[in-house]
Design a protein around this motif. Structure first.
Motif, PDB file in Angstrom:
ATOM      1  N   LYS A  24       0.821  -1.207   0.000  1.00  0.00           N
ATOM      2  CA  LYS A  24       0.000   0.000   0.000  1.00  0.00           C
ATOM      3  C   LYS A  24       0.857   1.260   0.000  1.00  0.00           C
ATOM      4  O   LYS A  24       0.510   2.252  -0.650  1.00  0.00           O
ATOM      5  CB  LYS A  24      -0.924   0.000   1.224  1.00  0.00           C
ATOM      6  CG  LYS A  24      -1.982  -1.076   1.231  1.00  0.00           C
ATOM      7  CD  LYS A  24      -3.051  -0.825   0.193  1.00  0.00           C
ATOM      8  CE  LYS A  24      -3.927   0.343   0.568  1.00  0.00           C
ATOM      9  NZ  LYS A  24      -5.030   0.557  -0.411  1.00  0.00           N
ATOM     10  N   ALA A  25       1.971   1.230   0.703  1.00  0.00           N
ATOM     11  CA  ALA A  25       2.862   2.388   0.723  1.00  0.00           C
ATOM     12  C   ALA A  25       3.495   2.609  -0.652  1.00  0.00           C
ATOM     13  O   ALA A  25       3.649   3.753  -1.101  1.00  0.00           O
ATOM     14  CB  ALA A  25       3.941   2.199   1.788  1.00  0.00           C
ATOM     15  N   VAL A  26       3.869   1.525  -1.326  1.00  0.00           N
ATOM     16  CA  VAL A  26       4.441   1.641  -2.677  1.00  0.00           C
ATOM     17  C   VAL A  26       3.405   2.212  -3.637  1.00  0.00           C
ATOM     18  O   VAL A  26       3.712   3.070  -4.479  1.00  0.00           O
ATOM     19  CB  VAL A  26       4.950   0.268  -3.163  1.00  0.00           C
ATOM     20  CG1 VAL A  26       5.340   0.335  -4.633  1.00  0.00           C
ATOM     21  CG2 VAL A  26       6.133  -0.191  -2.323  1.00  0.00           C
ATOM     22  N   VAL A  27       2.161   1.748  -3.536  1.00  0.00           N
ATOM     23  CA  VAL A  27       1.083   2.273  -4.383  1.00  0.00           C
ATOM     24  C   VAL A  27       0.904   3.768  -4.147  1.00  0.00           C
ATOM     25  O   VAL A  27       0.735   4.546  -5.091  1.00  0.00           O
ATOM     26  CB  VAL A  27      -0.227   1.512  -4.100  1.00  0.00           C
ATOM     27  CG1 VAL A  27      -1.417   2.247  -4.717  1.00  0.00           C
ATOM     28  CG2 VAL A  27      -0.156   0.103  -4.649  1.00  0.00           C
ATOM     29  N   GLN A  28       0.943   4.179  -2.883  1.00  0.00           N
ATOM     30  CA  GLN A  28       0.788   5.599  -2.573  1.00  0.00           C
ATOM     31  C   GLN A  28       1.935   6.415  -3.167  1.00  0.00           C
ATOM     32  O   GLN A  28       1.734   7.535  -3.654  1.00  0.00           O
ATOM     33  CB  GLN A  28       0.719   5.786  -1.050  1.00  0.00           C
ATOM     34  CG  GLN A  28       0.088   7.096  -0.594  1.00  0.00           C
ATOM     35  CD  GLN A  28       1.065   8.253  -0.592  1.00  0.00           C
ATOM     36  OE1 GLN A  28       2.273   8.050  -0.470  1.00  0.00           O
ATOM     37  NE2 GLN A  28       0.558   9.463  -0.726  1.00  0.00           N
ATOM     38  N   ALA A  29       3.138   5.856  -3.156  1.00  0.00           N
ATOM     39  CA  ALA A  29       4.277   6.555  -3.757  1.00  0.00           C
ATOM     40  C   ALA A  29       4.105   6.692  -5.268  1.00  0.00           C
ATOM     41  O   ALA A  29       4.356   7.753  -5.842  1.00  0.00           O
ATOM     42  CB  ALA A  29       5.572   5.811  -3.425  1.00  0.00           C
ATOM     43  N   PHE A  30       3.676   5.615  -5.927  1.00  0.00           N
ATOM     44  CA  PHE A  30       3.468   5.657  -7.378  1.00  0.00           C
ATOM     45  C   PHE A  30       2.387   6.662  -7.761  1.00  0.00           C
ATOM     46  O   PHE A  30       2.405   7.202  -8.874  1.00  0.00           O
ATOM     47  CB  PHE A  30       3.093   4.267  -7.904  1.00  0.00           C
ATOM     48  CG  PHE A  30       4.259   3.446  -8.351  1.00  0.00           C
ATOM     49  CD1 PHE A  30       5.056   3.844  -9.413  1.00  0.00           C
ATOM     50  CD2 PHE A  30       4.565   2.244  -7.717  1.00  0.00           C
ATOM     51  CE1 PHE A  30       6.140   3.073  -9.830  1.00  0.00           C
ATOM     52  CE2 PHE A  30       5.638   1.472  -8.120  1.00  0.00           C
ATOM     53  CZ  PHE A  30       6.425   1.886  -9.192  1.00  0.00           C
ATOM     54  N   SER A  31       1.429   6.925  -6.867  1.00  0.00           N
ATOM     55  CA  SER A  31       0.334   7.833  -7.205  1.00  0.00           C
ATOM     56  C   SER A  31       0.812   9.262  -7.406  1.00  0.00           C
ATOM     57  O   SER A  31       0.079  10.095  -7.936  1.00  0.00           O
ATOM     58  CB  SER A  31      -0.740   7.791  -6.113  1.00  0.00           C
ATOM     59  OG  SER A  31      -0.271   8.376  -4.918  1.00  0.00           O
ATOM     60  N   THR A  32       2.038   9.586  -7.001  1.00  0.00           N
ATOM     61  CA  THR A  32       2.588  10.928  -7.197  1.00  0.00           C
ATOM     62  C   THR A  32       3.406  11.032  -8.480  1.00  0.00           C
ATOM     63  O   THR A  32       3.932  12.112  -8.779  1.00  0.00           O
ATOM     64  CB  THR A  32       3.487  11.314  -6.011  1.00  0.00           C
ATOM     65  OG1 THR A  32       4.668  10.488  -6.015  1.00  0.00           O
ATOM     66  CG2 THR A  32       2.761  11.130  -4.681  1.00  0.00           C
ATOM     67  N   VAL A  33       3.519   9.941  -9.229  1.00  0.00           N
ATOM     68  CA  VAL A  33       4.409   9.890 -10.390  1.00  0.00           C
ATOM     69  C   VAL A  33       3.627  10.085 -11.690  1.00  0.00           C
ATOM     70  O   VAL A  33       2.549   9.508 -11.877  1.00  0.00           O
ATOM     71  CB  VAL A  33       5.165   8.548 -10.432  1.00  0.00           C
ATOM     72  CG1 VAL A  33       6.028   8.448 -11.689  1.00  0.00           C
ATOM     73  CG2 VAL A  33       6.026   8.387  -9.182  1.00  0.00           C
ATOM     74  N   LEU A  34       4.170  10.889 -12.568  1.00  0.00           N
ATOM     75  CA  LEU A  34       3.615  11.094 -13.905  1.00  0.00           C
ATOM     76  C   LEU A  34       4.622  10.582 -14.936  1.00  0.00           C
ATOM     77  O   LEU A  34       5.799  10.944 -14.895  1.00  0.00           O
ATOM     78  CB  LEU A  34       3.340  12.576 -14.168  1.00  0.00           C
ATOM     79  CG  LEU A  34       2.357  13.297 -13.234  1.00  0.00           C
ATOM     80  CD1 LEU A  34       2.276  14.766 -13.602  1.00  0.00           C
ATOM     81  CD2 LEU A  34       0.992  12.647 -13.291  1.00  0.00           C
ATOM     82  N   LEU A  35       4.145   9.745 -15.851  1.00  0.00           N
ATOM     83  CA  LEU A  35       4.958   9.288 -16.976  1.00  0.00           C
ATOM     84  C   LEU A  35       4.607  10.138 -18.197  1.00  0.00           C
ATOM     85  O   LEU A  35       3.434  10.247 -18.559  1.00  0.00           O
ATOM     86  CB  LEU A  35       4.697   7.814 -17.271  1.00  0.00           C
ATOM     87  CG  LEU A  35       5.049   6.816 -16.166  1.00  0.00           C
ATOM     88  CD1 LEU A  35       4.632   5.415 -16.571  1.00  0.00           C
ATOM     89  CD2 LEU A  35       6.529   6.865 -15.842  1.00  0.00           C
ATOM     90  N   ILE A  36       5.593  10.742 -18.808  1.00  0.00           N
ATOM     91  CA  ILE A  36       5.387  11.581 -19.988  1.00  0.00           C
ATOM     92  C   ILE A  36       5.897  10.815 -21.198  1.00  0.00           C
ATOM     93  O   ILE A  36       7.106  10.613 -21.357  1.00  0.00           O
ATOM     94  CB  ILE A  36       6.121  12.927 -19.840  1.00  0.00           C
ATOM     95  CG1 ILE A  36       5.659  13.625 -18.556  1.00  0.00           C
ATOM     96  CG2 ILE A  36       5.869  13.818 -21.048  1.00  0.00           C
ATOM     97  CD1 ILE A  36       6.452  14.866 -18.216  1.00  0.00           C
ATOM     98  N   LEU A  37       4.964  10.348 -22.021  1.00  0.00           N
ATOM     99  CA  LEU A  37       5.302   9.541 -23.195  1.00  0.00           C
ATOM    100  C   LEU A  37       5.459  10.447 -24.406  1.00  0.00           C
ATOM    101  O   LEU A  37       4.519  11.150 -24.799  1.00  0.00           O
ATOM    102  CB  LEU A  37       4.207   8.500 -23.457  1.00  0.00           C
ATOM    103  CG  LEU A  37       3.779   7.644 -22.261  1.00  0.00           C
ATOM    104  CD1 LEU A  37       2.759   6.603 -22.699  1.00  0.00           C
ATOM    105  CD2 LEU A  37       4.973   6.973 -21.610  1.00  0.00           C
ATOM    106  N   LEU A  38       6.638  10.440 -24.999  1.00  0.00           N
ATOM    107  CA  LEU A  38       6.919  11.254 -26.171  1.00  0.00           C
ATOM    108  C   LEU A  38       6.654  10.463 -27.445  1.00  0.00           C
ATOM    109  O   LEU A  38       6.687   9.231 -27.451  1.00  0.00           O
ATOM    110  CB  LEU A  38       8.370  11.732 -26.139  1.00  0.00           C
ATOM    111  CG  LEU A  38       8.804  12.470 -24.865  1.00  0.00           C
ATOM    112  CD1 LEU A  38      10.257  12.901 -24.968  1.00  0.00           C
ATOM    113  CD2 LEU A  38       7.903  13.662 -24.594  1.00  0.00           C
ATOM    114  N   GLY A  39       6.400  11.183 -28.523  1.00  0.00           N
ATOM    115  CA  GLY A  39       6.049  10.525 -29.776  1.00  0.00           C
ATOM    116  C   GLY A  39       7.147   9.675 -30.357  1.00  0.00           C
ATOM    117  O   GLY A  39       6.887   8.756 -31.148  1.00  0.00           O
ATOM    118  N   ASP A  40       8.399   9.940 -29.990  1.00  0.00           N
ATOM    119  CA  ASP A  40       9.517   9.160 -30.526  1.00  0.00           C
ATOM    120  C   ASP A  40       9.794   7.901 -29.711  1.00  0.00           C
ATOM    121  O   ASP A  40      10.803   7.223 -29.918  1.00  0.00           O
ATOM    122  CB  ASP A  40      10.780  10.028 -30.596  1.00  0.00           C
ATOM    123  CG  ASP A  40      11.175  10.597 -29.242  1.00  0.00           C
ATOM    124  OD1 ASP A  40      10.489  10.288 -28.236  1.00  0.00           O
ATOM    125  OD2 ASP A  40      12.160  11.360 -29.178  1.00  0.00           O
ATOM    126  N   GLY A  41       8.911   7.595 -28.740  1.00  0.00           N
ATOM    127  CA  GLY A  41       9.076   6.388 -27.941  1.00  0.00           C
ATOM    128  C   GLY A  41       9.806   6.598 -26.628  1.00  0.00           C
ATOM    129  O   GLY A  41       9.856   5.688 -25.798  1.00  0.00           O
TER     130      GLY A  41
END
Length: 272
Positions: free
Chosen positions: A208-225
């Motif tokens: 649950k603590a790991v899930v809470q940490a991941f909830s603050t993370v944003l992945l920015i996917l660029l068009g070049d992969g």
């Protein structure tokens, strides 16, 4: 260049959900599921694939639901697969849902976070197996709050654990923390029961603590992969030097949660 932002939360937006129909009845449901997953996972990681038989009043056959984490990947998949034969001799139809998502579900503070297993799956796909790591700062048993005499009289025992973890992304130079507190009240019939409960709660509070940490993370996917990463700073972070800070987070009772249970998705067959 196309840019898409992916969060570690359950995707609910209509532009991430595809419906596939006109699937022939000549193949088994299991075979269709595997084919649909193979075809659409080519465009990006998938949150969900479901295959169901058509209604009794319709022609024999199947339809499928596919949910992406990324809206741009879902769009690419829809354009590339609509009207194609894919895994059968006749073309299938692939459309987006047109159902309006309730505004409260689009609020990041109300949306449901991904499970621990889903967080790992998405992180491994986008960042690689060596692209992230976790470290337990503290994991300890906390006072249950119930008087010991009362517990002994009722033969009941309450266990309460808190955990603080650090989530690091060495290739992106970022890190964040997550905290959780869980508890369970049970009837103590022997020492082995207490040992089993301790192991279960320690594992669960860490996840649950790991899930809470991941909830603050944003992945920015660029068009070049390529993938960029950003950590949201709009919520209060617990200081590493204060391990007792874990008691300030929301508590969850084990009896209210079954980690093995997969939540049923609502079907919406309104398409565009």
């Amino acid at each position: 260049m196309d840019v898409d932002i992916v969060e570690f939360r359950v995707p609910v937006e209509k532009n991430k959900t595809l419906f596939i129909w006109d699937i022939n009845a000549s193949n088994t449901e299991r075979y269709i599921y595997e084919c649909v997953w193979t075809v659409f996972s080519f465009f990006g990681p998938l949150y969900l694939v479901k295959v169901c038989p058509n209604a009794l009043l319709a022609l024999p056959g199947f339809y499928a639901l596919v949910k992406f984490y990324s809206a741009s990947q879902a769009l690419k998949a829809q354009r590339a697969t609509d009207g194609q034969n894919l895994f059968q001799g006749t073309p299938v139809k692939v459309r987006f849902s047109t159902k309006q998502t309730p505004s409260y579900l689009l609020d990041p503070y109300n949306s449901k976070p991904l499970s621990h297993a889903r967080c790992q799956e998405l992180a491994n796909h986008c960042l690689g197996f060596n692209g992230w790591s976790t470290r337990i700062i503290t994991l300890k048993e906390l006072p249950s709050g119930a008087p010991e005499e009362e517990e002994e009289e009722r033969r009941e025992r309450t266990l309460r654990y808190g955990c603080l973890v650090q989530l690091s992304f060495p290739q992106h130079g970022g890190e964040t923390r997550g905290a959780a507190v869980v508890e369970e009240t049970f009837t103590q019939t022997g020492p082995e029961v207490c040992i089993q409960k301790r192991c279960k709660l320690q594992r669960w509070v860490r996840d649950k603590a790991v899930v809470q940490a991941f909830s603050t993370v944003l992945l920015i996917l660029l068009g070049d992969g390529k993938v960029m990463l950003e950590v949201r700073q709009d919520r209060e972070q617990l200081p590493v030097e204060d391990p007792d800070g874990v008691i300030q987070v929301n508590e969850v009772s084990w009896s209210e949660f079954d980690p093995e249970e997969e939540e049923e998705e609502e079907w919406d067959l309104t398409v565009s």
